[in-house]
Write an enzyme that holds these catalytic residues in place. Structure first.
Site, short mmCIF file in Angstrom:
data_model
loop_
_atom_site.label_atom_id
_atom_site.label_comp_id
_atom_site.label_asym_id
_atom_site.label_seq_id
_atom_site.Cartn_x
_atom_site.Cartn_y
_atom_site.Cartn_z
N GLY A 15 0.82 -1.21 0.00
CA GLY A 15 0.00 0.00 0.00
C GLY A 15 0.86 1.25 0.00
N ARG A 76 1.04 -5.12 -5.90
CA ARG A 76 1.25 -6.38 -5.19
C ARG A 76 1.60 -7.45 -6.22
NH1 ARG A 76 -0.36 -4.89 -0.15
NH2 ARG A 76 -1.97 -3.29 -0.04
N ASP A 107 5.24 -5.27 6.24
CA ASP A 107 5.74 -6.60 6.59
C ASP A 107 5.87 -7.52 5.37
OD1 ASP A 107 6.09 -6.06 9.23
OD2 ASP A 107 4.21 -6.95 9.90
N THR A 129 3.95 2.42 5.95
CA THR A 129 2.56 1.97 6.03
C THR A 129 1.79 2.91 6.93
OG1 THR A 129 1.07 0.25 6.86
CG2 THR A 129 3.28 0.31 7.80
N ASP A 131 -0.67 2.19 8.68
CA ASP A 131 -1.32 1.48 9.79
C ASP A 131 -0.51 1.45 11.08
OD1 ASP A 131 -3.57 0.89 8.29
OD2 ASP A 131 -2.79 -1.03 7.59
N ASP A 133 1.70 -0.59 12.01
CA ASP A 133 1.57 -1.96 12.51
C ASP A 133 2.83 -2.80 12.36
OD1 ASP A 133 1.48 -2.10 9.76
OD2 ASP A 133 -0.21 -3.49 9.67
N ARG A 175 -6.84 -2.57 8.91
CA ARG A 175 -7.45 -3.90 8.78
C ARG A 175 -7.20 -4.76 10.02
NH1 ARG A 175 -5.17 -5.51 4.21
NH2 ARG A 175 -6.73 -4.42 2.97
#
Length: 324
Positions: A15, A76, A107, A129, A131, A133, A175
């Site tokens: 992303g 991707r 990741d 990212t 996120d 995360d 997500r």
């Protein structure tokens, strides 16, 4: 003995995140200052397998730092998850004289970088990212811009929610990680927040709080819902049926990925990108640049991928005290 590096590549994968261009710029200009050649790989690992590789000079990255997205584009690539695809990627790097590679992404991107490192291509990961995360780092490129974009959007929805005396469920990205939702719950003064790491699916708690708030004179409610929980529209219908309060769902979606990067994202991305180029120039490989406890550090990719990350419990407990 460290492998001598003459040419490095840089790609963005997964992303997109605001600040990736700042990282690309820093990789290119730092590498050039260190006497290295730089090649840009378009569209992530998919572009690597298609040999979409271009030479980059200092002028190639002029006037990009304030743009969102990534000038190298991103995609991707399922083929690269296979041993055959990874072997092909390593061979293409060698064919184009790429001794080292900077991978900017999350990741999944780092797993691919680790595979290339095992095949003899020096690789360094840079965490990009929205996120937040990635467990090895306290900061990921794009998070600050994304959370500020979400915060501003929620402020606007609150204005109309207040005017119409309604309940608004606002879905933000995340997500598997609720960091954007958690931060917005603080910044926007939400009445409730639903995090993938904590939500137990009990909508009755939300309903009871809305009813209690109405009884004490509160005219509107903001519920921030993380993407990983989702179902905001159907949730809104159920809440309206149970409370009699007009309830609307707003899904912010990919608007959170775009826009001009904040100062923080530009600065952190620049330093992380530069650190990645420096590590490659030193012959390092299989590392991830991270920001940990106020310092820029680096970790072994496999070690980083084994780390776990969760919402800080003290922040979540404070959040629960403040929402009402």
């Amino acid at each position: 003995m460290a492998k001598q590096i003459k040419t490095i590549g840089v790609l963005t994968s997964g992303g997109d995140a605001p600040g990736m261009n700042a990282a690309i710029r820093a990789v290119v200009r730092t590498a050039l200052n260190l006497g290295l050649k730089v090649k840009g790989i378009m569209r992530g690992y998919a572009g690597l397998l298609q040999e979409e590789i271009v030479d980059l000079e200092s002028s190639s990255v002029s006037n990009i730092i304030y743009h969102g997205g990534t000038i190298l584009y991103t995609a991707r690539c399922m083929e690269f998850t296979t041993p055959e695809g990874q072997q092909m990627g390593a061979e293409i790097c060698r064919k184009h004289g790429i001794d080292g590679l900077v991978v900017i992404g999350g990741d999944g991107s780092f797993r691919g970088a680790g595979k290339l490192a095992a095949l003899g291509i020096n690789t360094i990961g840079v965490p990009g990212t929205i996120d937040l995360d990635i467990a090895c780092t306290d900061y990921t490129i794009g998070f600050d811009t994304a959370v500020n974009t979400a915060m501003e959007a929620i402020d606007r929805v609150r204005d109309t929610s207040t005017s119409h005396e309604r309940c608004s469920i606002i879905e933000v990205m995340g997500r598997n990680a609720g960091y954007i939702a958690l931060w917005c719950s603080f910044a926007n003064g939400a009445e409730d927040v639903l995090l993938p790491e904590r939500y137990d699916g009990n909508e009755q708690v939300l309903i009871n709080r809305i009813i209690a708030n109405r009884k004490r004179g509160k005219k509107h409610n903001i519920i921030i819902n993380a993407e990983g929980i989702g179902h905001s529209t159907s949730m809104a219908r159920r809440i309206e049926a149970a409370t009699g309060v007009e309830t609307r769902a707003t899904i912010l979606g990919h608007m959170q990925r775009g826009g001009t990067p904040t100062c923080k994202d530009r600065v952190y991305a620049s330093i992380m990108g530069a650190k990645a180029a420096i590590l490659l120039s030193e012959g390092k490989t299989n590392r991830v640049v991270a920001y940990k406890h106020g310092q820029y550090v680096d970790f072994d990719i496999q070690e980083a991928l084994q780390m776990k990350k969760d919402i800080p419990e003290d922040q979540y407990e404070i959040c629960k005290m403040l929402v009402q």
